[in-house]
Design a protein around this motif. Sequence first.
Motif, PDB file in Angstrom:
ATOM      1  N   GLU A 114       7.077   7.725 -12.781  1.00  0.00           N
ATOM      2  CA  GLU A 114       8.214   8.150 -13.588  1.00  0.00           C
ATOM      3  C   GLU A 114       7.795   9.168 -14.640  1.00  0.00           C
ATOM      4  OE1 GLU A 114      11.563   6.180 -16.607  1.00  0.00           O
ATOM      5  OE2 GLU A 114      10.297   4.897 -15.350  1.00  0.00           O
ATOM      6  N   ALA A 115       6.658   8.916 -15.254  1.00  0.00           N
ATOM      7  CA  ALA A 115       6.169   9.833 -16.292  1.00  0.00           C
ATOM      8  C   ALA A 115       5.827  11.199 -15.704  1.00  0.00           C
ATOM      9  CB  ALA A 115       4.950   9.224 -16.979  1.00  0.00           C
ATOM     10  N   PHE A 116       5.164  11.204 -14.548  1.00  0.00           N
ATOM     11  CA  PHE A 116       4.827  12.486 -13.915  1.00  0.00           C
ATOM     12  C   PHE A 116       6.076  13.223 -13.458  1.00  0.00           C
ATOM     13  CE2 PHE A 116       0.511  10.648 -13.370  1.00  0.00           C
ATOM     14  CZ  PHE A 116      -0.219  11.705 -13.877  1.00  0.00           C
ATOM     15  N   GLN A 117       7.039  12.496 -12.907  1.00  0.00           N
ATOM     16  CA  GLN A 117       8.272  13.136 -12.468  1.00  0.00           C
ATOM     17  C   GLN A 117       9.024  13.745 -13.643  1.00  0.00           C
ATOM     18  OE1 GLN A 117      10.172   9.942 -10.360  1.00  0.00           O
ATOM     19  NE2 GLN A 117       9.224  10.475  -8.406  1.00  0.00           N
ATOM     20  N   SER A 118       9.013  13.034 -14.765  1.00  0.00           N
ATOM     21  CA  SER A 118       9.665  13.563 -15.967  1.00  0.00           C
ATOM     22  C   SER A 118       8.963  14.820 -16.455  1.00  0.00           C
ATOM     23  CB  SER A 118       9.671  12.506 -17.066  1.00  0.00           C
ATOM     24  OG  SER A 118      10.418  11.377 -16.672  1.00  0.00           O
ATOM     25  N   ALA A 119       7.628  14.821 -16.332  1.00  0.00           N
ATOM     26  CA  ALA A 119       6.840  15.957 -16.819  1.00  0.00           C
ATOM     27  C   ALA A 119       7.127  17.222 -16.017  1.00  0.00           C
ATOM     28  CB  ALA A 119       5.358  15.621 -16.764  1.00  0.00           C
ATOM     29  N   VAL A 120       7.356  17.060 -14.715  1.00  0.00           N
ATOM     30  CA  VAL A 120       7.611  18.242 -13.891  1.00  0.00           C
ATOM     31  C   VAL A 120       9.102  18.500 -13.727  1.00  0.00           C
ATOM     32  CG1 VAL A 120       5.459  18.001 -12.636  1.00  0.00           C
ATOM     33  CG2 VAL A 120       7.513  16.907 -11.731  1.00  0.00           C
ATOM     34  N   GLY A 121       9.931  17.597 -14.266  1.00  0.00           N
ATOM     35  CA  GLY A 121      11.369  17.817 -14.264  1.00  0.00           C
ATOM     36  C   GLY A 121      12.037  17.644 -12.934  1.00  0.00           C
ATOM     37  N   LYS A 122      11.446  16.804 -12.044  1.00  0.00           N
ATOM     38  CA  LYS A 122      12.079  16.561 -10.755  1.00  0.00           C
ATOM     39  C   LYS A 122      11.642  15.214 -10.228  1.00  0.00           C
ATOM     40  CE  LYS A 122       8.469  18.825  -8.009  1.00  0.00           C
ATOM     41  NZ  LYS A 122       8.199  19.859  -6.994  1.00  0.00           N
ATOM     42  N   PHE A 177       0.818  -1.214   0.000  1.00  0.00           N
ATOM     43  CA  PHE A 177       0.000   0.000   0.000  1.00  0.00           C
ATOM     44  C   PHE A 177       0.853   1.265   0.000  1.00  0.00           C
ATOM     45  CE2 PHE A 177      -3.153   3.086   1.319  1.00  0.00           C
ATOM     46  CZ  PHE A 177      -4.309   2.612   0.734  1.00  0.00           C
ATOM     47  N   GLN A 178       2.146   1.150   0.399  1.00  0.00           N
ATOM     48  CA  GLN A 178       3.022   2.322   0.394  1.00  0.00           C
ATOM     49  C   GLN A 178       3.172   2.908  -1.009  1.00  0.00           C
ATOM     50  OE1 GLN A 178       4.186   3.740   3.293  1.00  0.00           O
ATOM     51  NE2 GLN A 178       2.733   2.220   4.073  1.00  0.00           N
ATOM     52  N   LEU A 179       2.912   2.079  -2.013  1.00  0.00           N
ATOM     53  CA  LEU A 179       2.955   2.570  -3.389  1.00  0.00           C
ATOM     54  C   LEU A 179       1.970   3.714  -3.592  1.00  0.00           C
ATOM     55  CD1 LEU A 179       4.136   2.126  -6.248  1.00  0.00           C
ATOM     56  CD2 LEU A 179       2.277   0.473  -6.645  1.00  0.00           C
ATOM     57  N   MET A 180       0.821   3.678  -2.880  1.00  0.00           N
ATOM     58  CA  MET A 180      -0.164   4.742  -3.000  1.00  0.00           C
ATOM     59  C   MET A 180       0.395   6.063  -2.466  1.00  0.00           C
ATOM     60  SD  MET A 180      -2.685   3.265  -4.482  1.00  0.00           S
ATOM     61  CE  MET A 180      -1.305   2.469  -5.322  1.00  0.00           C
ATOM     62  N   HIS A 181       1.129   5.983  -1.378  1.00  0.00           N
ATOM     63  CA  HIS A 181       1.726   7.198  -0.816  1.00  0.00           C
ATOM     64  C   HIS A 181       2.748   7.795  -1.783  1.00  0.00           C
ATOM     65  CE1 HIS A 181      -0.220   6.711   3.047  1.00  0.00           C
ATOM     66  NE2 HIS A 181       0.224   5.462   3.134  1.00  0.00           N
ATOM     67  N   ARG A 182       3.544   6.937  -2.390  1.00  0.00           N
ATOM     68  CA  ARG A 182       4.541   7.416  -3.361  1.00  0.00           C
ATOM     69  C   ARG A 182       3.866   8.081  -4.555  1.00  0.00           C
ATOM     70  NH1 ARG A 182       7.649   2.673  -5.418  1.00  0.00           N
ATOM     71  NH2 ARG A 182       8.559   4.307  -6.741  1.00  0.00           N
ATOM     72  N   PHE A 183       2.823   7.432  -5.056  1.00  0.00           N
ATOM     73  CA  PHE A 183       2.114   7.963  -6.221  1.00  0.00           C
ATOM     74  C   PHE A 183       1.447   9.293  -5.873  1.00  0.00           C
ATOM     75  CE2 PHE A 183      -1.454   7.036  -9.511  1.00  0.00           C
ATOM     76  CZ  PHE A 183      -0.834   7.860 -10.431  1.00  0.00           C
ATOM     77  N   ALA A 184       0.791   9.336  -4.704  1.00  0.00           N
ATOM     78  CA  ALA A 184       0.102  10.560  -4.292  1.00  0.00           C
ATOM     79  C   ALA A 184       1.079  11.717  -4.144  1.00  0.00           C
ATOM     80  CB  ALA A 184      -0.641  10.320  -2.981  1.00  0.00           C
ATOM     81  N   GLU A 185       2.250  11.450  -3.578  1.00  0.00           N
ATOM     82  CA  GLU A 185       3.238  12.516  -3.402  1.00  0.00           C
ATOM     83  C   GLU A 185       3.756  13.004  -4.750  1.00  0.00           C
ATOM     84  OE1 GLU A 185       7.198  13.448  -0.691  1.00  0.00           O
ATOM     85  OE2 GLU A 185       6.121  11.550  -0.494  1.00  0.00           O
ATOM     86  N   ALA A 186       3.874  12.086  -5.693  1.00  0.00           N
ATOM     87  CA  ALA A 186       4.396  12.456  -7.010  1.00  0.00           C
ATOM     88  C   ALA A 186       3.454  13.368  -7.779  1.00  0.00           C
ATOM     89  CB  ALA A 186       4.676  11.192  -7.829  1.00  0.00           C
TER      90      ALA A 186
END
Length: 343
Positions: A327-335, A230-239
Amino acid sequence: MSLEEYKGVWVFLEHRDGQIVPVSLELLGAGRQLADKRGVPLAGILIGDRVRPLCETAFQYGADQVYLYDDPIFADYRTESYMRAVIACVQKHKPETILYGATSTGKDLASAVATDLETGLTADTTMLDVEQETGLLQASRPAFGGNIMATILCKKHRPQMATVRPKVMKALPPDPERRGEIIAESLPLREQDIRTKVLKIIRETQSKVRLDEADIIVAGGKGLGSKEGFQLMHRFAEAIGATVGASRDAVEAGWIDHAHQVGQTGVTVTPKIYFAIGISGAIQHLVGMQNSGLIIAINKDPQAPIFQSCHYGIVGDAFEIVPLLIEAFQSAVGKEVQYGGNI
């Protein structure tokens, strides 16, 4: 009792801090549809102290009339005083239907009024309709643990009453030019007639989890397999700047606190975007998020019911798909976003 005597649709106008609470405005929208279908007026019943200005808000959101009890004795909500006011108004004006918000105040008041008037009350309604000719209210809600939808009727008693959960109905756009009729009521009620006294009001500390206000929700279910999964949800939400939600199964498994639960026994939400990840899509959960602007589901089971209620569906393993999205969202925001512990 002659059922033909009872006419009109009412909404109990709950207020807090000088404002009508959002669920009451939502019920004015639902009540407007019922009243128009029946060809009857829509009225609010407003009880409080120095609350007359709130009548204008009710008119802007669809009310034709407001029955107003404006007296210092109603300054604080107490079951007995508010119940007496509602009952007196019902006995005088005979409404066919009354709607209350399924808040702590609305549920407390509605049950007390229903008991005294010996009429029916449907709790936690999620859908409302009315028979045009007979006026019979069709109040639908999940039943048997959320496995079916039950439509409950009150055929022999009036008024018909229902409590409706916040965020289920839609408020009408306010019309500042709209006007209505204020019907001032009074009740010969003295302070010594009321058995309960309000000594002090203590504001509870607000939880940092505000699912009902979130624009984006990432919700996980039992398909994530474990608390660690379930920690994956926290990572995704933060991203993506989202709030974490959960199904009842995830909460009952101890993976996350109940404050995050979406559904019939949790919170009803209407975010702009709702991710349902590893959630099968039981009715109990659907009633809490079905009015989201955009629903995106990820599930390994192509037959999962959630795919019948989403706008976009991805069949696959969340542990493969979600990291790619991050990964895609992080790439989109450049961080990159580093996950640093429990949220």
